[in-house]
Scaffold this motif. Structure first.
Motif, PDB file in Angstrom:
ATOM      1  N   ASP A   1       0.827  -1.204   0.000  1.00 18.18           N
ATOM      2  CA  ASP A   1       0.000   0.000   0.000  1.00 18.18           C
ATOM      3  C   ASP A   1       0.863   1.258   0.000  1.00 18.18           C
ATOM      4  O   ASP A   1       0.439   2.311  -0.483  1.00 18.18           O
ATOM      5  N   TYR A   2       2.091   1.159   0.499  1.00 14.32           N
ATOM      6  CA  TYR A   2       3.039   2.284   0.418  1.00 14.32           C
ATOM      7  C   TYR A   2       3.329   2.628  -1.038  1.00 14.32           C
ATOM      8  O   TYR A   2       3.229   3.795  -1.448  1.00 14.32           O
ATOM      9  N   VAL A   3       3.668   1.637  -1.852  1.00 16.33           N
ATOM     10  CA  VAL A   3       3.953   1.878  -3.270  1.00 16.33           C
ATOM     11  C   VAL A   3       2.700   2.364  -3.993  1.00 16.33           C
ATOM     12  O   VAL A   3       2.765   3.251  -4.848  1.00 16.33           O
ATOM     13  N   ALA A   4       1.550   1.805  -3.640  1.00 18.00           N
ATOM     14  CA  ALA A   4       0.297   2.246  -4.264  1.00 18.00           C
ATOM     15  C   ALA A   4       0.043   3.723  -3.980  1.00 18.00           C
ATOM     16  O   ALA A   4      -0.386   4.475  -4.860  1.00 18.00           O
TER      17      ALA A   4
ATOM     18  N   MET B   1       1.987   4.342  -7.479  1.00 17.72           N
ATOM     19  CA  MET B   1       1.062   3.783  -8.456  1.00 17.72           C
ATOM     20  C   MET B   1      -0.141   4.675  -8.727  1.00 17.72           C
ATOM     21  O   MET B   1      -0.663   4.680  -9.846  1.00 17.72           O
ATOM     22  N   ALA B   2      -0.607   5.406  -7.729  1.00 19.98           N
ATOM     23  CA  ALA B   2      -1.783   6.265  -7.951  1.00 19.98           C
ATOM     24  C   ALA B   2      -1.530   7.244  -9.097  1.00 19.98           C
ATOM     25  O   ALA B   2      -2.340   7.366 -10.026  1.00 19.98           O
ATOM     26  N   ASP B   3      -0.393   7.922  -9.061  1.00 18.27           N
ATOM     27  CA  ASP B   3      -0.055   8.863 -10.132  1.00 18.27           C
ATOM     28  C   ASP B   3       0.306   8.132 -11.423  1.00 18.27           C
ATOM     29  O   ASP B   3      -0.035   8.590 -12.522  1.00 18.27           O
ATOM     30  N   ALA B   4       0.993   6.994 -11.291  1.00 18.20           N
ATOM     31  CA  ALA B   4       1.399   6.242 -12.490  1.00 18.20           C
ATOM     32  C   ALA B   4       0.185   5.775 -13.280  1.00 18.20           C
ATOM     33  O   ALA B   4       0.128   5.917 -14.507  1.00 18.20           O
ATOM     34  N   LEU B   5      -0.814   5.222 -12.586  1.00 19.43           N
ATOM     35  CA  LEU B   5      -1.995   4.707 -13.279  1.00 19.43           C
ATOM     36  C   LEU B   5      -2.830   5.827 -13.877  1.00 19.43           C
ATOM     37  O   LEU B   5      -3.444   5.660 -14.931  1.00 19.43           O
ATOM     38  N   ALA B   6      -2.836   6.988 -13.213  1.00 19.11           N
ATOM     39  CA  ALA B   6      -3.565   8.133 -13.774  1.00 19.11           C
ATOM     40  C   ALA B   6      -2.925   8.573 -15.089  1.00 19.11           C
ATOM     41  O   ALA B   6      -3.616   8.876 -16.064  1.00 19.11           O
TER      42      ALA B   6
ATOM     43  N   LEU C   1       4.948  -0.997 -20.819  1.00 20.29           N
ATOM     44  CA  LEU C   1       4.562  -0.676 -19.446  1.00 20.29           C
ATOM     45  C   LEU C   1       5.791  -0.393 -18.584  1.00 20.29           C
ATOM     46  O   LEU C   1       5.762   0.511 -17.736  1.00 20.29           O
ATOM     47  N   ARG C   2       6.869  -1.122 -18.798  1.00 15.66           N
ATOM     48  CA  ARG C   2       8.099  -0.821 -18.050  1.00 15.66           C
ATOM     49  C   ARG C   2       8.556   0.603 -18.325  1.00 15.66           C
ATOM     50  O   ARG C   2       8.969   1.330 -17.420  1.00 15.66           O
ATOM     51  N   GLY C   3       8.470   1.015 -19.581  1.00 16.30           N
ATOM     52  CA  GLY C   3       8.861   2.377 -19.933  1.00 16.30           C
ATOM     53  C   GLY C   3       7.951   3.413 -19.289  1.00 16.30           C
ATOM     54  O   GLY C   3       8.409   4.465 -18.838  1.00 16.30           O
ATOM     55  N   ALA C   4       6.644   3.131 -19.249  1.00  9.35           N
ATOM     56  CA  ALA C   4       5.695   4.060 -18.646  1.00  9.35           C
ATOM     57  C   ALA C   4       5.955   4.210 -17.146  1.00  9.35           C
ATOM     58  O   ALA C   4       5.906   5.324 -16.606  1.00  9.35           O
ATOM     59  N   LEU C   5       6.251   3.110 -16.473  1.00 11.26           N
ATOM     60  CA  LEU C   5       6.530   3.165 -15.036  1.00 11.26           C
ATOM     61  C   LEU C   5       7.883   3.824 -14.767  1.00 11.26           C
ATOM     62  O   LEU C   5       8.048   4.543 -13.781  1.00 11.26           O
TER      63      LEU C   5
END
Length: 334
Positions: free
Chosen positions: A105-108, A112-117, A290-294
């Motif tokens: 949940d720390y990483v999320a 991840m919240a900003d990454a997925l947006a 996806l690796r590039g996006a992250l």
């Protein structure tokens, strides 16, 4: 056994039987009826000249030969799946791929919240499932049932490729009105105060910072234990307890909770969060995209940290606290 005489479709059934160790459950796994799965097991026993599964005490166990087949059969199917699933190109705007990613949940919260947006704007039909990190997540990655895992590098598998995403340090947090904690904390005070501790995963093992403290023979007095990073800041508010959390998380919650951030009185190395995937998906264009996006989101996270630290330096007349100095780390190679 001649390969030309073996029905390769039976490998899918064999993999399910080796995994489930139960004919009915294996059938459900691959959408076959119980009679059809039993018939396939009979054919497999004939082909391998071995019982493969035998009843013992009301359950089925694998024979020694079956045990030796678990890993090669699974890897063979993963190679086949990777070869069949690989496309010449990946079109983010049109793709309807689904990815499963194990994260804490720390990483999320901090990543991840900003990454997925951001990813949604570039790949609006791609979907995601975020699952908890645990020992089972590593096993799921090994079995090909999980696409990616994001975890501290020390917890990553040594068998599969990985990529560094971002670094973080650790900070002590306390309630702003905690009478036992000032702007600094000594090692003795740190060890003797009550702690909110974090144990992650199904095995409830020690967190990153706890591992290093144990190596130094330091023992904290845990008064509350939680399995959620996000819950920790809430659990110190209104108490005289303290906690040690990742600095990015501490800063995020300090924006709206009455918290004070204090430098850790003992040296704990920075924590590197890595992205990991199965080696058989290394050349899949969708995985590469996806690796590039992250990676791009990680670069933005790092840039934001540096900009924030520069702004803090200007506001404070050029001086930074030890916490801020540790947060404005040098860029890591991605």
């Amino acid at each position: 056994m001649e390969l030309s005489q073996f029905d390769l479709n039976l490998l899918v059934v064999l993999d399910a039987l080796l995994t489930e160790k139960n004919v009915t459950h294996a059938g459900r796994r691959i959408h076959l009826s119980q009679p059809a799965t039993s018939a396939a097991l009979t054919r497999l026993r004939h082909s391998f000249q071995d019982q493969l599964l035998v009843p013992v005490g009301g359950r089925m166990i694998l024979t020694p030969l079956a045990q030796s087949l678990v890993k090669p059969v699974r890897e063979l199917l993963l190679q086949a799946q990777a070869a069949i699933g690989t496309k010449a190109r990946f079109e983010p705007m049109a793709s309807r791929r689904h990815f499963s990613i194990a994260v804490s949940d720390y990483v999320a919260t901090v990543f991840m919240a900003d990454a997925l947006a951001g990813i949604q704007k570039r790949a609006p039909h791609v979907t995601f499932e975020l699952v908890p990190t645990s020992e089972r997540a590593v096993e799921a990655l090994e079995a090909g049932n999980l696409d990616f895992m994001i975890a501290p590098e020390i917890f990553a598998s040594k068998l599969h490729p990985k990529m560094a995403l971002f670094e973080d340090t650790h900070t002590v947090i306390a309630w702003k009105r905690n009478p036992k904690v000032g702007t600094k904390i000594s090692l003795s005070e740190y060890l003797n105060l009550g702690h909110v501790a974090i144990h992650v995963g199904e095995g409830a093992g020690p967190n990153f910072d706890e591992m290093y403290l144990r190596r130094l023979k330091y023992k904290r007095r845990a008064e509350v234990v939680t399995h959620s990073f996000d819950v920790v800041p809430h659990l110190v508010v209104g108490t005289d307890r303290i906690a040690t959390v990742a600095t990015r998380l501490a800063k995020k919650y300090a924006r709206f909770l009455p918290l004070k951030l204090i430098s850790l009185p003992v040296a704990v190395p920075p924590m590197t969060e890595v992205l990991q995937w199965h080696k058989y998906h290394d050349q899949d264009p969708a995985y590469t995209w996806l690796r590039g996006a992250l990676r791009a989101q990680a670069a933005m996270l790092l840039e934001h940290s540096i900009v924030s630290s520069d702004a803090a330096r200007r506001l404070s007349g050029g001086s930074l606290s030890k916490v801020d100095q540790r947060c404005s780390a040098q860029p890591i190679e991605l």
